[in-house]
Write an enzyme that holds these catalytic residues in place. Structure first.
Site, PDB file in Angstrom:
ATOM      1  CG  HIS A   1      48.297  34.863   1.223  1.00  0.00           C
ATOM      2  ND1 HIS A   1      49.182  34.074   1.137  1.00  0.00           N
ATOM      3  CD2 HIS A   1      49.080  36.430   2.484  1.00  0.00           C
ATOM      4  CE1 HIS A   1      49.897  34.724   2.515  1.00  0.00           C
ATOM      5  NE2 HIS A   1      49.651  35.785   2.954  1.00  0.00           N
TER       6      HIS A   1
ATOM      7  CG  ASP B   1      48.778  43.301   6.100  1.00  0.00           C
ATOM      8  OD1 ASP B   1      48.800  42.592   4.993  1.00  0.00           O
ATOM      9  OD2 ASP B   1      48.782  43.690   6.563  1.00  0.00           O
TER      10      ASP B   1
HETATM   11  C1  SDX Z   1      51.275  40.047   3.072  1.00  0.00           C
HETATM   12  O1  SDX Z   1      53.668  35.929   1.739  1.00  0.00           O
HETATM   13  C2  SDX Z   1      52.750  36.202   2.614  1.00  0.00           C
HETATM   14  O2  SDX Z   1      52.932  35.655   3.680  1.00  0.00           O
HETATM   15  C3  SDX Z   1      52.361  37.979   3.051  1.00  0.00           C
HETATM   16  C4  SDX Z   1      51.943  38.006   4.379  1.00  0.00           C
HETATM   17  C5  SDX Z   1      52.689  37.479   5.877  1.00  0.00           C
HETATM   18  O3  SDX Z   1      52.102  37.773   6.557  1.00  0.00           O
HETATM   19  O4  SDX Z   1      53.453  37.622   5.966  1.00  0.00           O
HETATM   20  O5  SDX Z   1      50.570  37.254   4.670  1.00  0.00           O
HETATM   21  C6  SDX Z   1      51.904  39.480   4.475  1.00  0.00           C
HETATM   22  O6  SDX Z   1      51.900  40.625   3.049  1.00  0.00           O
HETATM   23  C7  SDX Z   1      49.545  40.000   3.425  1.00  0.00           C
HETATM   24  C8  SDX Z   1      49.046  40.424   1.138  1.00  0.00           C
HETATM   25  C9  SDX Z   1      49.216  42.139   2.124  1.00  0.00           C
HETATM   26  N1  SDX Z   1      49.236  42.710   0.542  1.00  0.00           N
HETATM   27  C10 SDX Z   1      47.984  43.593   0.169  1.00  0.00           C
HETATM   28  O7  SDX Z   1      47.270  42.952   0.995  1.00  0.00           O
HETATM   29  C11 SDX Z   1      47.532  43.359  -1.293  1.00  0.00           C
HETATM   30  C12 SDX Z   1      47.108  43.443  -2.178  1.00  0.00           C
HETATM   31  N2  SDX Z   1      47.218  41.903  -2.482  1.00  0.00           N
HETATM   32  C13 SDX Z   1      47.515  41.347  -3.651  1.00  0.00           C
HETATM   33  O8  SDX Z   1      48.327  42.826  -4.108  1.00  0.00           O
HETATM   34  C14 SDX Z   1      48.032  40.274  -3.925  1.00  0.00           C
HETATM   35  O9  SDX Z   1      47.092  39.670  -3.416  1.00  0.00           O
HETATM   36  C15 SDX Z   1      49.072  39.502  -3.050  1.00  0.00           C
HETATM   37  C16 SDX Z   1      50.456  40.279  -3.320  1.00  0.00           C
HETATM   38  C17 SDX Z   1      49.243  39.491  -1.676  1.00  0.00           C
HETATM   39  C18 SDX Z   1      49.080  38.038  -3.897  1.00  0.00           C
HETATM   40  O10 SDX Z   1      49.807  38.707  -5.036  1.00  0.00           O
HETATM   41  P1  SDX Z   1      49.629  37.056  -6.203  1.00  0.00           P
HETATM   42  O11 SDX Z   1      49.986  35.961  -5.687  1.00  0.00           O
HETATM   43  O12 SDX Z   1      51.011  37.212  -7.169  1.00  0.00           O
HETATM   44  O13 SDX Z   1      48.259  37.270  -6.957  1.00  0.00           O
HETATM   45  P2  SDX Z   1      48.663  37.604  -8.650  1.00  0.00           P
HETATM   46  O14 SDX Z   1      49.478  38.837  -8.276  1.00  0.00           O
HETATM   47  O15 SDX Z   1      48.766  36.653  -9.451  1.00  0.00           O
HETATM   48  O16 SDX Z   1      46.864  37.584  -8.473  1.00  0.00           O
HETATM   49  C19 SDX Z   1      46.339  35.961  -9.088  1.00  0.00           C
HETATM   50  C20 SDX Z   1      44.831  37.817  -9.882  1.00  0.00           C
HETATM   51  C21 SDX Z   1      45.428  38.071 -10.749  1.00  0.00           C
HETATM   52  O17 SDX Z   1      44.164  38.649 -11.770  1.00  0.00           O
HETATM   53  P3  SDX Z   1      44.660  38.213 -13.184  1.00  0.00           P
HETATM   54  O18 SDX Z   1      45.500  38.074 -13.560  1.00  0.00           O
HETATM   55  O19 SDX Z   1      44.483  36.460 -13.139  1.00  0.00           O
HETATM   56  O20 SDX Z   1      43.406  38.170 -13.685  1.00  0.00           O
HETATM   57  O21 SDX Z   1      43.763  38.032  -8.706  1.00  0.00           O
HETATM   58  C22 SDX Z   1      44.656  39.419  -8.885  1.00  0.00           C
HETATM   59  C23 SDX Z   1      45.448  40.084  -9.730  1.00  0.00           C
HETATM   60  O22 SDX Z   1      45.149  40.793 -10.550  1.00  0.00           O
HETATM   61  N3  SDX Z   1      44.054  39.833  -7.526  1.00  0.00           N
HETATM   62  C24 SDX Z   1      43.267  40.872  -7.482  1.00  0.00           C
HETATM   63  C25 SDX Z   1      44.250  41.325  -6.106  1.00  0.00           C
HETATM   64  N4  SDX Z   1      45.043  40.380  -5.036  1.00  0.00           N
HETATM   65  C26 SDX Z   1      45.129  39.955  -6.448  1.00  0.00           C
HETATM   66  N5  SDX Z   1      42.893  42.196  -8.009  1.00  0.00           N
HETATM   67  C27 SDX Z   1      42.178  42.627  -6.974  1.00  0.00           C
HETATM   68  N6  SDX Z   1      42.518  43.077  -6.341  1.00  0.00           N
HETATM   69  C28 SDX Z   1      43.787  42.276  -4.889  1.00  0.00           C
HETATM   70  N7  SDX Z   1      43.799  42.503  -3.670  1.00  0.00           N
END
Ligand code: SDX
Length: 431
Positions: free
Chosen positions: A308, A366
């Site tokens: 998140h 989720d």
């Molecule tokens: C919702 O914003 C909100 O409040 C949204 C929400 C709401 O109520 O409105 O809470 C609802 O959208 C919840 C989130 C649902 N999405 C998912 O579950 C999809 C999986 N999650 C990711 O796509 C991700 O965690 C996000 C999009 C939710 C957040 O991404 P960020 O904040 O942009 O973080 P990032 O992509 O910069 O990740 C930081 C690191 C990265 O690794 P490095 O580059 O540092 O090595 O964490 C890793 C990412 O690759 N990472 C994950 C991961 N999420 C982040 N690696 C594996 N699996 C994941 N799910």
């Protein structure tokens, strides 16, 4: 208006610029950069707005480190346990918990707006039966501005109020119609003798051929899911609604824009993607393979329902949802559902894995919601529509707050341009 008695200094090419520091009720202080471009002729740069406060708001607050979510100051776990969705709608819209009389009047008004214009039935018939319900909802909600033209003037407080009631009341009806249309069953009219959650289950699962009785415990679980999804600060879809609203677009168009944004798998589409991922994993012994893929930078796969932008601790909604999953599946006699076991084992393994621990990746809202919704009988394609109808009240509360803000300006970010410098056209013969 948050006050600013302190300031930060920016020194650029020997010149100093003061940035007022504004202190919130809760959360980090903010640097007020509104005058920076005019004074220093520079932009700030923050793709994805990871460090940017886009507005001042009094509605919802998230403490990502503590894993805390407050609606108008009330913790989400208390509201999920003690309140109900329509009371939470009143709280989000008007800022205070309602008296019994206020809640009764609000509930009656919402109930009386649940039917949709009869001609909207024809609008649905233009879609293919296999259209994703989110595609249908984007289209039908956008079309509400054509059916309810008498509540599109954003400068008329009464029309804003009517549009708000129409959206909160009709979104469940539209979502249920999208579902019924996709399975070839007749639309079911709302009933005024049912609660908001009972009505939604009735419109989704009853058929004209026999009586349908809503199971009270399932209606309560449904209502709790609505509450958990109601609002969440300036997330992507809420920011979309605010940006659309800042141009003066009508509320139906703004909410349709929010629905479109929510559909993405990185946002509200994650509940569908998460259950599809859990079903693909299928058994506990395949979890290590999926964890390895999620960690592999060359593999676009991410653990859906994990991570998140704000929560760097447990998402408090996921905690409530996990408890609810045990309760609902137990009620339905499917507590040994292998997918729930896969989810619990996946969560356990991930939370022990350094990759997830270092990046503070926890289950989000989720991760468990899809397991409950599937057990209730919803297809995965209905998960995000349910998120969208729950979040409609949050989008409206944020939109109303923005519209009534005396500082309202059209949202218009700038950019860091790294394209071609000015150059003259060349004829094709000279290329
Ligand atoms: C919702 O914003 C909100 O409040 C949204 C929400 C709401 O109520 O409105 O809470 C609802 O959208 C919840 C989130 C649902 N999405 C998912 O579950 C999809 C999986 N999650 C990711 O796509 C991700 O965690 C996000 C999009 C939710 C957040 O991404 P960020 O904040 O942009 O973080 P990032 O992509 O910069 O990740 C930081 C690191 C990265 O690794 P490095 O580059 O540092 O090595 O964490 C890793 C990412 O690759 N990472 C994950 C991961 N999420 C982040 N690696 C594996 N699996 C994941 N799910």
């Amino acid at each position: 208006m948050a006050d600013s008695k302190r300031s930060a200094k920016v020194v650029l090419d020997g010149k100093e610029f003061d940035l007022p520091v504004m202190s919130p009720t809760a959360g980090p202080d903010v640097l007020d950069i509104r005058k920076l471009y005019g004074q220093a002729d520079v932009f700030t740069y923050d793709p994805g707005f990871t460090s940017t406060a886009s507005c001042e708001s009094t509605i919802t607050f998230i403490d990502g480190d503590k894993g805390e979510l407050l609606y108008r100051g009330y913790p989400i776990d208390q509201l999920a346990e003690k309140s109900n969705y329509l009371e939470v709608c009143y709280l989000l819209l008007y800022g205070e918990l309602p008296t019994a009389e206020q809640l009764s009047k609000f509930t009656t008004t919402v109930t009386r707006h649940t039917m949709v214009h009869e001609q909207m039935h024809n609008f649905f018939r233009g879609f293919r039966r296999d259209a994703h319900p989110m595609a249908t909802m984007v289209g039908v909600v956008g079309a509400m501005s054509a059916f309810y033209h008498d509540s599109t003037d954003i400068n008329d407080p009464w029309q804003r109020e009517v549009a708000s009631f129409r959206l909160i009341a009709k979104l469940p009806t539209i979502a249920a119609m999208a579902y019924k249309y996709s399975i070839g069953q007749p639309f079911v009219y709302p009933r005024n003798d049912l609660s908001y959650a009972e009505n939604f289950l009735h419109m989704c699962f009853s058929v004209p051929a026999e009586a349908y009785k809503v199971e009270p415990a399932l209606a309560k679980a449904m209502d709790r899911i609505f509450t958990l999804h109601a609002d969440h600060e300036q997330n992507a879809s809420t920011s979309t609604v605010r940006l659309a609203g800042s141009s003066g677009a009508n509320p139906f168009a703004c909410i349709a824009a929010g629905i479109a944004c929510l559909w993405g798998p990185a946002h509200g589409g994650a509940n569908q993607a998460c259950l599809e991922m859990l079903n693909e994993i299928g058994t506990v012994d395949r979890i290590p393979e999926m964890i390895a893929r999620a960690k592999d930078k060359n593999d676009p796969f991410r653990l859906m329902g994990f991570g998140h932008r704000v929560y760097k601790n447990f998402d408090p909604r996921a905690k409530v949802m996990k408890e609810s999953a045990d309760e609902v599946l137990g009620l339905l006699g499917v507590q040994d559902n292998p997918i729930l076991q896969v989810a619990k084992e996946l969560e356990k393994i991930a939370l022990e894995d350094p990759y997830f621990v270092e990046r503070k990746l926890y289950p989000n809202v989720d991760f468990y919601s899809g397991i409950i919704l599937e057990a209730m009988g919803f297809p995965t394609s209905m998960f995000t529509p349910i998120f969208a109808m729950s979040r409609t009240v949050g989008w409206i509360a944020q939109w109303k707050e923005m519209i009534s803000d005396p500082q309202l300006k059209i949202g218009r970010p700038r950019q860091l341009y790294v394209g071609a410098p000015r150059r003259d056209y060349t004829d094709v013969a000279a290329r």
